[in-house]
Design a protein around this motif. Structure first.
Motif, short mmCIF file in Angstrom:
data_model
loop_
_atom_site.label_atom_id
_atom_site.label_comp_id
_atom_site.label_asym_id
_atom_site.label_seq_id
_atom_site.Cartn_x
_atom_site.Cartn_y
_atom_site.Cartn_z
N THR A 29 0.87 -1.16 0.00
CA THR A 29 0.00 0.00 0.00
C THR A 29 0.90 1.21 0.00
N LYS A 30 0.36 2.34 -0.42
CA LYS A 30 1.17 3.55 -0.49
C LYS A 30 0.45 4.71 0.18
N PRO A 31 0.46 4.76 1.52
CA PRO A 31 -0.12 5.93 2.17
C PRO A 31 0.66 7.17 1.77
N SER A 32 -0.03 8.27 1.57
CA SER A 32 0.64 9.52 1.22
C SER A 32 1.40 10.03 2.42
N ALA A 33 2.71 10.21 2.29
CA ALA A 33 3.54 10.67 3.40
C ALA A 33 3.71 12.18 3.33
N SER A 34 4.44 12.71 4.30
CA SER A 34 4.64 14.15 4.38
C SER A 34 5.32 14.67 3.12
N GLY A 35 4.94 15.85 2.69
CA GLY A 35 5.56 16.45 1.53
C GLY A 35 5.10 15.85 0.22
N GLY A 36 4.09 15.00 0.25
CA GLY A 36 3.55 14.43 -0.97
C GLY A 36 4.25 13.18 -1.46
N THR A 37 5.29 12.75 -0.76
CA THR A 37 6.02 11.56 -1.17
C THR A 37 5.24 10.31 -0.73
N GLU A 38 5.12 9.34 -1.62
CA GLU A 38 4.37 8.14 -1.28
C GLU A 38 5.21 7.19 -0.44
N LEU A 39 4.56 6.60 0.55
CA LEU A 39 5.21 5.67 1.47
C LEU A 39 4.91 4.25 1.03
N GLU A 40 5.92 3.53 0.54
CA GLU A 40 5.73 2.17 0.07
C GLU A 40 5.96 1.18 1.21
N LEU A 41 5.11 0.18 1.28
CA LEU A 41 5.19 -0.84 2.33
C LEU A 41 5.37 -2.22 1.72
N VAL A 42 6.08 -3.10 2.42
CA VAL A 42 6.29 -4.44 1.89
C VAL A 42 5.04 -5.30 2.02
N ASN A 43 4.18 -4.99 2.98
CA ASN A 43 2.93 -5.73 3.15
C ASN A 43 1.78 -4.75 3.31
N SER A 44 0.75 -4.94 2.53
CA SER A 44 -0.39 -4.05 2.54
C SER A 44 -1.01 -3.93 3.94
N GLY A 45 -1.20 -2.68 4.38
CA GLY A 45 -1.87 -2.42 5.65
C GLY A 45 -1.04 -2.67 6.88
N LYS A 46 0.25 -3.01 6.70
CA LYS A 46 1.10 -3.35 7.85
C LYS A 46 2.42 -2.57 7.81
N LEU A 47 2.94 -2.30 8.97
CA LEU A 47 4.28 -1.74 9.11
C LEU A 47 5.16 -2.89 9.61
N THR A 48 5.98 -3.44 8.74
CA THR A 48 6.74 -4.65 9.05
C THR A 48 8.10 -4.29 9.64
N THR A 49 8.37 -4.84 10.83
CA THR A 49 9.58 -4.53 11.58
C THR A 49 10.49 -5.74 11.67
N CYS A 50 11.75 -5.55 11.32
CA CYS A 50 12.76 -6.59 11.55
C CYS A 50 13.40 -6.37 12.91
#
Length: 268
Positions: A29-50
């Protein structure tokens, strides 16, 4: 340093506003981040932490859940982005080298990880959020109160850590024994496989609190700071992390989380 109360909050960041708009995609998913830059995620709807378990109290498995200081801190980032945190347990070498981030195994790395020039070449760090220093742990009543006192003895170190680097540079005549994780390292101290071990003071003080037959016998002022890692060039996510940490400091959330996992509130 003599106690955990000397581990203060250090992050400084510019707070930014976030508007989250979920878009469809093949793997992210690509939530719109600050400044208009798109935030790409490795898994839709999740913030994946190593992370690399266990590293109590920063991250540790309790029953079916993974909990800890770092976990709660990243949960604030996930909440800000209207996401759910998902944690991946992976060897520390792949975290600190940036390999896991580059392979898209996770969006960020939160593993009680010290910011170093070498690591900063392989990944980008958030603003510093925690102070740490190296410490020595041994059995209760031990005479090993310095690295010099361990000459001819065995010193346990955790693979790929700043503690291992510090021991290699500052413990001549000492045999270092490498362990893959903190649990194996501390078990080696208790069983006598090694005479002492070096690691970050925050985790060692927590361990001796629960294991009174051990003690922290020395601390070394290495002036380390923890940061959350992201893939090199992933400025959109890095800025969101900085903003969430900055807000946590200003609204008291950081103090609340700190008190939950450590006995004293941070000094500002």
């Amino acid at each position: 340093m003599s106690d955990r109360s000397v581990l203060p909050f250090l992050a400084t960041a510019t707070v930014t506003a976030t508007a989250v708009a979920v878009l469809t995609g093949c793997t992210s998913t690509k939530p719109s981040a600050s400044g208009g830059t798109e935030l790409e995620l490795v898994n839709s709807g999740k913030l994946t932490t190593c992370t690399h378990l266990p590293y109590e109290p920063f991250q540790v498995r309790k029953g079916n859940a993974i909990v800890g200081f770092d976990v709660d801190l990243v949960d604030l980032v996930a909440k800000k982005l209207e996401l759910t945190q998902e944690i991946v347990d992976t060897p520390f070498e792949g975290i600190q080298s940036g390999e896991d981030l580059n392979a898209r195994k996770c969006d960020l790395a939160a593993a009680g990880m010290t910011i170093t020039p070498v690591r900063a070449k392989n990944l980008d760090f958030s603003a510093a959020y925690f102070d740490a220093t190296q410490a020595l742990v041994a059995k209760k009543g031990s005479s090993f109160t310095s690295l010099a006192s361990l000459k001819g003895k065995k010193l346990g170190v955790q693979q790929g850590t700043t503690g291992e680097t510090y021991a290699q540079k500052n413990a001549p005549g000492v045999t270092t024994v490498q362990f893959e994780d903190l649990a194996l390292l501390l078990t080696a101290v208790k069983t006598g496989q090694v005479d002492a071990a070096v690691n970050d003071n925050g985790v060692l003080f927590e361990y001796v609190r629960k294991n009174p037959d051990t003690q922290v016998t020395a601390e070394f002022d290495t002036g380390e700071q923890y940061g959350i890692g992201v893939r090199t060039g992933n400025d959109a996510l890095r800025k969101e992390i900085d903003a969430a940490i900055s807000k946590a400091k200003s609204d008291g959330s950081y103090d609340r989380i700190y008190k939950k996992w450590f006995p004293a509130a941070p000094k500002n």
